[in-house]
Motif scaffolding. Sequence first.
Motif, PDB file in Angstrom:
ATOM      1  N   MET A 100       0.816  -1.207   0.000  1.00 30.16           N
ATOM      2  CA  MET A 100       0.000   0.000   0.000  1.00 30.16           C
ATOM      3  C   MET A 100       0.854   1.264   0.000  1.00 30.16           C
ATOM      4  O   MET A 100       0.620   2.190  -0.787  1.00 30.16           O
ATOM      5  N   GLU A 101       1.858   1.342   0.865  1.00 28.34           N
ATOM      6  CA  GLU A 101       2.683   2.544   0.906  1.00 28.34           C
ATOM      7  C   GLU A 101       3.417   2.762  -0.411  1.00 28.34           C
ATOM      8  O   GLU A 101       3.543   3.889  -0.887  1.00 28.34           O
ATOM      9  N   ALA A 102       3.894   1.672  -1.010  1.00 30.89           N
ATOM     10  CA  ALA A 102       4.634   1.786  -2.276  1.00 30.89           C
ATOM     11  C   ALA A 102       3.724   2.275  -3.388  1.00 30.89           C
ATOM     12  O   ALA A 102       4.103   3.159  -4.171  1.00 30.89           O
ATOM     13  N   LYS A 138       9.390   0.857  -8.391  1.00 28.78           N
ATOM     14  CA  LYS A 138       9.643   0.803  -9.835  1.00 28.78           C
ATOM     15  C   LYS A 138      10.389  -0.481 -10.196  1.00 28.78           C
ATOM     16  O   LYS A 138      10.087  -1.128 -11.219  1.00 28.78           O
ATOM     17  N   ALA A 139      11.362  -0.851  -9.366  1.00 25.67           N
ATOM     18  CA  ALA A 139      12.133  -2.061  -9.640  1.00 25.67           C
ATOM     19  C   ALA A 139      11.254  -3.303  -9.566  1.00 25.67           C
ATOM     20  O   ALA A 139      11.406  -4.235 -10.369  1.00 25.67           O
ATOM     21  N   LYS A 140      10.318  -3.319  -8.610  1.00 23.20           N
ATOM     22  CA  LYS A 140       9.428  -4.475  -8.485  1.00 23.20           C
ATOM     23  C   LYS A 140       8.526  -4.597  -9.700  1.00 23.20           C
ATOM     24  O   LYS A 140       8.271  -5.698 -10.199  1.00 23.20           O
ATOM     25  N   GLY A 145       7.230  -7.876 -13.972  1.00 31.26           N
ATOM     26  CA  GLY A 145       6.490  -7.756 -15.222  1.00 31.26           C
ATOM     27  C   GLY A 145       5.047  -7.361 -15.006  1.00 31.26           C
ATOM     28  O   GLY A 145       4.153  -7.797 -15.738  1.00 31.26           O
ATOM     29  N   ILE A 146       4.804  -6.534 -13.977  1.00 36.29           N
ATOM     30  CA  ILE A 146       3.433  -6.092 -13.695  1.00 36.29           C
ATOM     31  C   ILE A 146       2.941  -5.237 -14.866  1.00 36.29           C
ATOM     32  O   ILE A 146       3.551  -4.227 -15.202  1.00 36.29           O
ATOM     33  N   PRO A 147       1.860  -5.630 -15.513  1.00 36.99           N
ATOM     34  CA  PRO A 147       1.413  -4.877 -16.701  1.00 36.99           C
ATOM     35  C   PRO A 147       0.700  -3.583 -16.318  1.00 36.99           C
ATOM     36  O   PRO A 147      -0.084  -3.547 -15.379  1.00 36.99           O
ATOM     37  N   TYR A 148       0.995  -2.516 -17.040  1.00 35.71           N
ATOM     38  CA  TYR A 148       0.275  -1.256 -16.887  1.00 35.71           C
ATOM     39  C   TYR A 148      -0.917  -1.299 -17.836  1.00 35.71           C
ATOM     40  O   TYR A 148      -0.833  -0.826 -18.963  1.00 35.71           O
TER      41      TYR A 148
END
Length: 396
Positions: A100-102, A138-140, A145-148
């Motif tokens: 959540m914080e990220a 951002k690195a995670k 490979g989290i899709p936008y």
Amino acid sequence: MVATLAKRFGSLDVAEEAAAEAFATASARWPADGVPPNPGAWLTTTATRTAIDRFRRESIRDARHREAMLVHGADPEPLGAIDDDRLRLIFICCHPALGMEARVALTLRMVGGLSVPEIARAFLVQDTTMGARITRAKAKIAAAGIPYRMPDAADLPARVDGVLAVLYLIFNEGYLPGATGATTATTATSPMREELTGEAIRLTRLVHALLPADGEVAGLLALMLLTEARRAARVSGAGELVPLGEQDRTRWDRAMIAEGHAIVRARLDAGEPPGRYQLLAAVNAVHTDGAATDWAQVVALYDQLTRLDGSPIVRLNRAFAVGERDGPATGLALVDDLAPPLDGYHAFHAARAELLRQLGRTEEAAAAYDAALALAGNPAELAYLRRRREECGREA
């Protein structure tokens, strides 16, 4: 966006890579250049050009001609569940795979336009700590490979908590910029940023229209309205913060108050257990109901809130309310218990100073005002604290 690109170029890998690169470009350029008028179109265009560049590098001559034609013949991306560019971006960035914080910090940086120091102050952490959190987020995204991709209606409930947190922090930064830290370029000249509070309310209304049955969305909208309604009376003509008990209530926006009260009543009539934003809205409804605040009701609401959110700031607000209800000695004892976690927060020292002054302990109050002045950043708060500190000196 990813689905549209994948259909256009016939490759999901190319689409995801292009979308990720477009968002990386946005995160680097928007904080400095500002969010473009049409963020969704900007991202789609950038991702399309990235994909075309890749094909141009890897494909034969005929393929290059074919891809070049796509720019001119591209259909606009479907809007999905949300037809507001900025709100769509907030929902996209508030991906549940991130903590959540990220997700809140990353969204505030990429979409909200807040600087790293402003975000750090909102979380009561050092600038370097917040910068590292955003970098790790951002690195995670890149590693996992989290899709936008554009969220559909089924995605909204899983992301709404992060979205509400983002909108609340943007509103707070607009309502009293620099209230949790050192002076910035914006706070040096203006005690409030109406463009931020107005945009936060506008976006929250849109979320409420999307999720009308969500009590916390309604609660946040009511909280913003009841807070914004007091804005005209919050700062004096001399540029000094005016505490709630001293505000000219004839300057409050009665239409906003009526709307906020109506939302709070509707949530009470729904009979569901209230969440954090609903309780905060109820506190503000008490503050704006009648000629004076019923502090017993405020304490009762904070008692409920501390069971949901026992954070030091919530406990500080409750302690001050207890002091108003039961006397400054009782309130001061509760405030002093919060010294370790809140020693770097100016409002903690300001609350101590007010309670100490009420008890006639002027020398200790003056020292507490000095500590608050060293930490505060908003010019209106600084002016108020300086005056109170000078009054302590005359009373000593």
